[in-house]
Enzyme design. Structure first.
Site, PDB file in Angstrom:
ATOM      1  N   CYS A 166     -38.137  19.257 -44.841  1.00  0.00           N
ATOM      2  CA  CYS A 166     -38.549  19.082 -43.434  1.00  0.00           C
ATOM      3  C   CYS A 166     -39.381  17.827 -43.162  1.00  0.00           C
ATOM      4  CB  CYS A 166     -39.363  20.260 -42.909  1.00  0.00           C
ATOM      5  SG  CYS A 166     -38.563  21.844 -43.098  1.00  0.00           S
ATOM      6  N   GLY A 190     -34.313  16.590 -43.464  1.00  0.00           N
ATOM      7  CA  GLY A 190     -33.770  17.870 -43.012  1.00  0.00           C
ATOM      8  C   GLY A 190     -32.716  17.665 -41.950  1.00  0.00           C
ATOM      9  N   ASN A 243     -44.219  21.330 -42.236  1.00  0.00           N
ATOM     10  CA  ASN A 243     -43.508  20.854 -43.422  1.00  0.00           C
ATOM     11  C   ASN A 243     -44.249  21.393 -44.641  1.00  0.00           C
ATOM     12  OD1 ASN A 243     -43.244  17.659 -45.137  1.00  0.00           O
ATOM     13  ND2 ASN A 243     -42.040  19.488 -45.412  1.00  0.00           N
ATOM     14  N   GLY A 244     -43.554  22.153 -45.454  1.00  0.00           N
ATOM     15  CA  GLY A 244     -44.193  22.710 -46.649  1.00  0.00           C
ATOM     16  C   GLY A 244     -43.693  24.107 -46.903  1.00  0.00           C
ATOM     17  N   CYS A 297     -46.976  15.513 -54.131  1.00  0.00           N
ATOM     18  CA  CYS A 297     -45.787  15.928 -54.874  1.00  0.00           C
ATOM     19  C   CYS A 297     -45.067  14.704 -55.446  1.00  0.00           C
ATOM     20  CB  CYS A 297     -44.865  16.665 -53.911  1.00  0.00           C
ATOM     21  SG  CYS A 297     -43.264  17.020 -54.592  1.00  0.00           S
ATOM     22  N   TYR A 353     -37.344  11.391 -55.273  1.00  0.00           N
ATOM     23  CA  TYR A 353     -36.096  11.618 -54.535  1.00  0.00           C
ATOM     24  C   TYR A 353     -36.269  11.713 -53.033  1.00  0.00           C
ATOM     25  CZ  TYR A 353     -32.343  14.369 -52.445  1.00  0.00           C
ATOM     26  OH  TYR A 353     -31.354  14.812 -51.617  1.00  0.00           O
TER      27      TYR A 353
HETATM   28  P1  AMP Z   1     -27.359  18.588 -58.838  1.00  0.00           P
HETATM   29  O1  AMP Z   1     -25.993  18.130 -58.520  1.00  0.00           O
HETATM   30  O2  AMP Z   1     -27.585  20.023 -58.452  1.00  0.00           O
HETATM   31  O3  AMP Z   1     -27.776  18.328 -60.266  1.00  0.00           O
HETATM   32  O4  AMP Z   1     -28.352  17.773 -57.915  1.00  0.00           O
HETATM   33  C1  AMP Z   1     -28.743  16.481 -58.265  1.00  0.00           C
HETATM   34  C2  AMP Z   1     -28.512  15.535 -57.142  1.00  0.00           C
HETATM   35  O5  AMP Z   1     -29.042  16.056 -55.920  1.00  0.00           O
HETATM   36  C3  AMP Z   1     -29.218  14.219 -57.424  1.00  0.00           C
HETATM   37  O6  AMP Z   1     -28.258  13.197 -57.307  1.00  0.00           O
HETATM   38  C4  AMP Z   1     -30.290  14.091 -56.385  1.00  0.00           C
HETATM   39  O7  AMP Z   1     -30.197  12.865 -55.726  1.00  0.00           O
HETATM   40  C5  AMP Z   1     -30.055  15.217 -55.397  1.00  0.00           C
HETATM   41  N1  AMP Z   1     -31.249  16.083 -55.260  1.00  0.00           N
HETATM   42  C6  AMP Z   1     -32.259  16.231 -56.100  1.00  0.00           C
HETATM   43  N2  AMP Z   1     -33.135  17.134 -55.637  1.00  0.00           N
HETATM   44  C7  AMP Z   1     -32.665  17.566 -54.467  1.00  0.00           C
HETATM   45  C8  AMP Z   1     -33.120  18.510 -53.495  1.00  0.00           C
HETATM   46  N3  AMP Z   1     -34.242  19.176 -53.659  1.00  0.00           N
HETATM   47  N4  AMP Z   1     -32.347  18.687 -52.411  1.00  0.00           N
HETATM   48  C9  AMP Z   1     -31.224  18.013 -52.237  1.00  0.00           C
HETATM   49  N5  AMP Z   1     -30.745  17.117 -53.118  1.00  0.00           N
HETATM   50  C10 AMP Z   1     -31.448  16.902 -54.218  1.00  0.00           C
END
Ligand code: AMP
Length: 445
Positions: A2, A28, A102-103, A238, A244
């Protein structure tokens, strides 16, 4: 996850809120909303979807007033129905108020059940609604005191923006887990936003970050605002914001997200000994780290995977089947560039392992020879409960497999992760961070 925004003392409050939300769309995409005070009451427009789909010239005009708050939703508590879109706007014993968050509040169920026992009627599934009930129930006389009292019941990570007809309140939890910055608008008003990239778009001047545990209270028509230090703890932003979540062009706690990601890439390269022809980022998430990685090894970088920007992020659709499809829809490796090449592929993180596995198999089909996957963050072994949408233990690949097993799963020739020490060094060793996804230290209790 968010985004939140708050604007005061501007005739264009809702328009500024709109552009700020637009700049923070990456935080979001499920739903968005804006609430505006016209000095008498508060009007809200919120809907499911992206900011630019929900708002237009006409409905923004209908949101006239000098105070606005806004929200982009990515559900970490509650679900993705319209009912759970924010801001939450209500009329209560101190008039109209609207709240956005947000949180994630970790004691949300405890408070909710207690309030329900006492007769409260909940309309959403969100932890944020607890706070509105607590404010309305408080016996204190002013909204300021009611809000402060309510926060004493909230355990978790939060940035709240609260509008009443004449005031804007903003507050950051005692550890400052999620970012929140204060800026000055060209027309003299104030703006607070989750990320400073919102200020760039509307040419607001960055003033400072809201401190961990600090509440700011703005009053309509007054340039002076009040600051109250509600809690005093050692701040712990965080680390995942830097890895990311935040946009690379944002400055979070005085530090450029882009520069930090480059440092993460450079630190990742320190132990990399393989012979490669070039470095390939997974776009867009791995680009900044890949630049740092390639620069520090003095090896060329090729944008050998092209991203289709018309597809949302891979996490957006909640079912596993669609997640796989979306990776394929999103990324296209160029076989003319990759054929018979030895490469290092850089991404920011591995969560479930879905993206890495797909990317490696797409790169193999495109003809790459040796594929070394290097991840610019440590292994994610624990779910984050403080507002980042990482899944349960069962779904987190590194919670269940060691590096060798993850390597086998994704099908690369080698796999490396950034160490926790190098992560801290990249962001700056002078302060503490929320590293819960990596070390399981759930410090908010
Ligand atoms: P995964 O495919 O489940 O291993 O997710 C990894 C990919 O999702 C990476 O390329 C990140 O850029 C992205 N990512 C990492 N953390 C998040 C998150 N909390 N929400 C959405 N995308 C994420």
């Amino acid at each position: 996850m968010c985004a939140v925004v708050g604007v005061i003392n501007s005739k264009n409050a809702s328009t500024y809120a709109y552009y700020a939300l637009f700049a923070m769309q990456h935080r979001g995409q499920e739903a968005s909303g804006i609430s505006v005070s016209n000095g008498k009451n508060i009007h809200t427009i919120k809907a499911k979807g992206e900011v630019s789909q929900i708002f237009n010239e006409n409905n923004l005009k209908s949101l006239s007033g000098n105070i606005a708050i806004g929200h982009n939703r990515y559900s970490t508590a509650g679900n993705s129905s319209l009912n759970d879109a924010q801001p939450i706007a209500v009329s209560c014993n101190i008039g109209d108020i609207a709240l956005a968050h947000n949180g994630n509040l970790v004691n949300k169920d405890e408070i909710r059940f207690k309030l329900i026992d006492e007769g409260a009627i909940f309309r959403t599934n969100m932890d944020t609604e607890n706070v509105v009930h607590l404010i309305a129930k408080s016996k204190k006389s002013s909204l300021k005191e009611k809000f402060i009292e309510s926060l004493n019941y909230c355990v978790g990570a939060y940035c709240f923006v609260l509008a009443s007809v004449n005031n804007l309140f903003v507050v950051r939890d005692k550890f400052g887990v999620r970012p929140l910055s204060l800026g000055r608008l060209k027309d003299g008003g104030y703006i607070v936003a989750s990320e400073s990239c919102a200020f760039d778009l509307i040419e607001a001047d960055f003033i400072r970050d809201i401190k961990a545990g600090e509440m700011l209270i703005f009053t309509e028509g007054q340039d002076e605002f009040e600051s109250i230090q509600l809690f005093k703890e050692e701040p712990r932003i965080c680390a995942f914001e830097y890895i990311y979540f935040a946009r690379p062009d944002s400055i979070v706690e005085g530090k450029s997200v882009y520069e930090i990601r480059k440092k993460m890439g450079a630190n990742l390269a320190k132990n990399f000994k393989e012979k490669i022809d070039f470095v390939v980022p997974v776009p867009d998430s791995g680009v900044s780290a890949a630049i740092g990685f390639a620069q520090s090894l003095n090896i060329p970088l090729e944008m050998a995977i092209v991203r289709n920007h018309y597809v949302g992020r891979t996490f957006i659709e909640p079912t596993q089947a669609l997640r796989n499809l979306k990776v394929k829809l999103k990324l296209n490796p160029m076989s003319k560039v990759l054929k018979n090449k030895d490469i290092a592929v850089i991404d920011d993180s591995v969560v479930r392992g879905t993206t890495s596995k797909k990317v490696i198999s797409l790169l193999r089909v495109a003809g790459a020879r040796k594929i070394h996957l290097a991840i610019a963050c440590p292994e994610i072994k624990f779910p984050d409960l403080y507002g980042i949408d990482t899944p349960t233990f069962d779904e987190l690949i590194s919670a269940n497999k060691n590096v060798k097993e993850v390597l086998e799963y994704v099908g690369a020739d080698s796999l490396s992760f950034l160490s926790i020490e190098d992560l801290k060094q990249s962001i700056g060793n002078e302060r503490a961070y929320s590293l819960v996804s990596f070390d399981g230290n759930y410090f908010i209790k």
